[in-house]
Enzyme design. Structure first.
Site, short mmCIF file in Angstrom:
data_model
loop_
_atom_site.label_atom_id
_atom_site.label_comp_id
_atom_site.label_asym_id
_atom_site.label_seq_id
_atom_site.Cartn_x
_atom_site.Cartn_y
_atom_site.Cartn_z
CG HIS A 192 -23.66 -17.70 64.65
ND1 HIS A 192 -23.46 -18.75 65.51
CD2 HIS A 192 -22.49 -17.01 64.59
CE1 HIS A 192 -22.22 -18.68 65.98
NE2 HIS A 192 -21.62 -17.65 65.44
CG ASP A 197 -17.30 -18.66 59.00
OD1 ASP A 197 -17.36 -19.15 60.15
OD2 ASP A 197 -17.68 -17.50 58.74
#
Length: 483
Positions: free
Chosen positions: A80, A235
Site C-alpha cells: 500500500h 508481504d
C-alpha cells in the site's frame, strides 16, 4: 544456482539466500526507521531501503560463496505504500506507508463511488494507495503535479534492481486501482482516483520475470551471469508462498506487528462488505483473502513499553498452561482497526480493572483481546464461504507457548508450528524467483514446510472462551460490526 529472497519490512530488510534445492543457505538483516511527522502519519525514506539492501548483500557476499551463483531475485514488500517518482525517476517525497491514516476522508469518498468496491473487490481503506494520492493532490499539489510514476515499496526496489517500472498482481491489488478479478489496471478506478494509466507500472505475475539485474549492480555484487528479477509479491502473499498456502483453504495466522488470518482461494470470491481483503495471489489464477487487525504484537509491545518489561518476560509470567478467561477485557484497537470494523479512529481500552489486577492480569487481557480480534477476522472469512481447516502460526508472537494455546482455543482451529525458522516472506520471494528462472510449476516449488508440532484447541476451556468472545463483541454495541 542460488536465489535471493528479499523481505522489505516496515522496520527492516531481510535478505535470504536459497539453494537450488530450496534449502536456505544464509540470511542478513538491516534495520531502518519510520518517521511519524504528525499523529496518524507514517513515512519512510526509500533511500533507506536501498542502503539496507546494500548492507545485506555485502554481508551475504562476505559469508556465503554460493552468492556468486545467484541467478534469481524476488522482492516481497509491505503493501500500500505510495512512492512517488518524477519524470527522471527521482523520489518526490517520503513514501507514505500502509499504516498511515491521514487519507481517511479521501478513502471514504472513493469508497462511496459507484463500481469502486465491485472492481477493486475491497473497501477503500485509508491505508490503501489510491486515497493517499488524492491526499497528496489536495495538500501537496506541487508534488502531485510532478508525479510520473507511483510505485509500491517492492516495485520501487524492483526498479532499483532492474531500471524498469514493474509491479506484481498481489501487491497492486491493495492500491484500489486494480481490477482484482481481471488482474489488470482499471480505467474506471484510475479515473475515480484521478490518476492516469501511464503513471502506473507494468504488471506481471509474481512468479514471472520482471527484468534483469542491472549490469552496474551485477559488477558491484561480483556476479558474472545474468540474474532474473521476478515480479515478487506483497508481504502476505509472499508469506503464503513461504508456508505453502497455495491451494483452496490453506492458510496462516500471523502474530506480527499487525495480525493476519489468511486463506488461499482458487476462485475469485470477493466480499468487501465484511471488511475482508480479497487480493490476487502471487501466482496466476489464484487469489487469497485475509482479515487484518492493525495492533497484534504491537499491543503487547505497547504494554511492554509502559511496564518497562520485555514482551517475552510478560508472556513468560503466564507459564505454558492455558488459564480460563480473565476478568479484565482489552480492546486491541491502539491504531484503529480494519477487519471487521473499518474504523481508523477507534481506539483501545481496558475494562474490568480492579485493585487486585496485576501485571500478569493485564498481559492476559492483551493476549485475549488480540486473539478475539483475530477471531473477528476468522468469522468474517467464514462468511465468504471459505473452508477453514488447520492454520499455520507464524510471526514473532508465535514464540509464546501460552499465546499459541490461547489462540488455537479462541479460533477453534488447530495450529501447526513449522519446523525450522525459514518459512516467511523472504523464503516465499526466493521461491517466486526460482519459478521465474526455471519455469517450474508453482505447486512444485510452493510447498508446506515440515511440521514440528500441532496445537489443538483446549476442549475443556473452549466453551468459556467462546462465551468470553461473545461478551467481547456484545459489551461494545457502539463498535461498527461489519457483516
Amino acid at each position: 544456482m542460488s536465489y535471493l529472497g528479499i523481505d522489505l519490512g516496515t522496520s527492516g530488510l531481510r535478505a535470504l539466500l536459497v539453494g537450488t534445492d530450496g534449502v536456505p543457505i544464509g540470511s542478513a538483516e538491516s534495520s531502518y526507521a519510520v518517521s511519524n511527522p504528525a499523529p496518524g502519519w507514517a513515512e519512510q525514506d526509500p533511500a533507506d531501503w536501498i542502503a539496507a539492501l546494500d548492507m545485506a548483500v555485502e554481508d551475504l557476499r562476505a559469508r556465503y560463496p554460493a552468492f556468486a551463483e545467484l541467478r534469481g531475485i524476488g522482492v516481497a514488500g509491505h503493501m500500500h505504500g505510495a512512492t512517488l517518482l518524477d519524470a527522471g525517476d527521482a523520489v518526490l517525497r517520503p513514501c507514505i506507508l500502509w499504516n498511515d491514516t491521514r487519507s481517511e476522508q479521501e478513502a471514504a469518498a472513493l469508497d462511496a463511488m459507484a463500481d469502486v468496491r465491485a472492481l477493486s473487490a475491497n473497501i477503500v481503506f485509508p491505508g490503501f494507495t489510491a486515497p493517499k494520492l488524492l491526499w497528496v493532490k489536495r495538500h501537496e499539489p506541487e508534488v502531485f503535479a510532478k508525479v510520473a510514476k507511483v510505485l509500491l515499496p517492492a516495485a520501487y526496489l524492483n526498479h532499483h534492481l532492474t531500471g524498469a517500472h514493474v509491479a506484481d498482481m498481489s501487491d497492486s491489488a491493495g492500491t484500489s486501482w486494480l481490477d482484482v478479478g481481471a488482474r489488470g489496471w482499471s480505467e474506471r478506478l484510475l479515473e475515480a482516483g484521478e490518476m492516469r494509466r501511464d503513471q502506473m507500472p507494468e504488471l506481471v505475475e509474481g512468479c514471472a520475470p520482471a527484468g534483469d539485474l542491472r549490469p552496474e549492480l551485477r559488477r558491484r555484487w561480483g556476479l558474472s551471469g545474468p540474474v532474473v528479477v521476478c515480479g515478487g509479491a506483497g508481504d502476505n502473499a509472499a508469506a503464503a508462498c513461504g508456508i505453502g498456502a497455495l491451494q483452496e483453504g490453506a492458510g496462516f495466522v500471523s502474530l506480527g506487528t499487525s495480525g493476519v488470518v489468511l486463506l488461499a482461494r482458487e476462485r475469485f470470491s470477493p466480499a468487501p462488505e465484511t471488511a475482508v481483503h480479497t487480493f490476487c495471489h502471487a501466482v496466476p489464477d489464484h487469489w487469497y483473502q485475509m482479515g487484518v487487525m492493525l495492533s497484534a504484537t504491537d499491543s503487547l509491545n505497547w504494554l511492554s513499553r509502559i511496564t518497562s518489561t520485555r514482551p517475552a518476560d510478560l508472556t513468560g509470567e503466564l507459564g505454558d498452561a492455558l488459564q480460563p478467561p480473565g476478568d479484565v477485557r482489552f480492546l486491541p484497537y491502539l491504531s484503529g482497526e480494519r477487519t471487521p470494523h473499518n474504523d481508523s479512529r477507534i481506539r483501545g481500552g481496558f475494562t474490568g480493572i480492579a485493585t487486585s489486577t496485576d501485571r500478569a492480569g493485564l498481559t492476559r487481557a492483551v493476549l485475549e483481546g488480540v486473539s478475539f480480534g483475530l477471531r473477528d477476522s476468522l468469522e468474517a472469512l467464514k462468511s465468504t464461504g471459505a473452508d477453514v481447516g488447520t492454520l499455520t502460526a507464524i510471526g514473532g508472537g508465535s514464540a509464546s507457548e501460552y499465546w499459541l494455546r490461547l489462540l488455537a482455543t479462541v479460533l477453534g482451529v488447530p495450529l501447526t508450528i513449522p519446523a525450522g525458522r525459514e518459512f516467511g516472506a523472504a523464503l516465499g520471494a526466493a521461491r517466486l524467483a526460482q519459478i521465474a528462472v526455471t519455469g517450474a510449476q508453482p505447486a512444485e516449488v510452493i510447498t508446506a514446510p515440515e511440521t514440528r508440532r500441532e496445537i489443538a484447541p483446549d476442549a475443556t476451556l473452549a466453551p468459556a472462551y467462546d462465551a468470553a468472545y461473545q461478551a467481547f463483541r456484545a459489551a461494545y454495541p457502539g463498535l461498527k460490526q461489519i457483516q
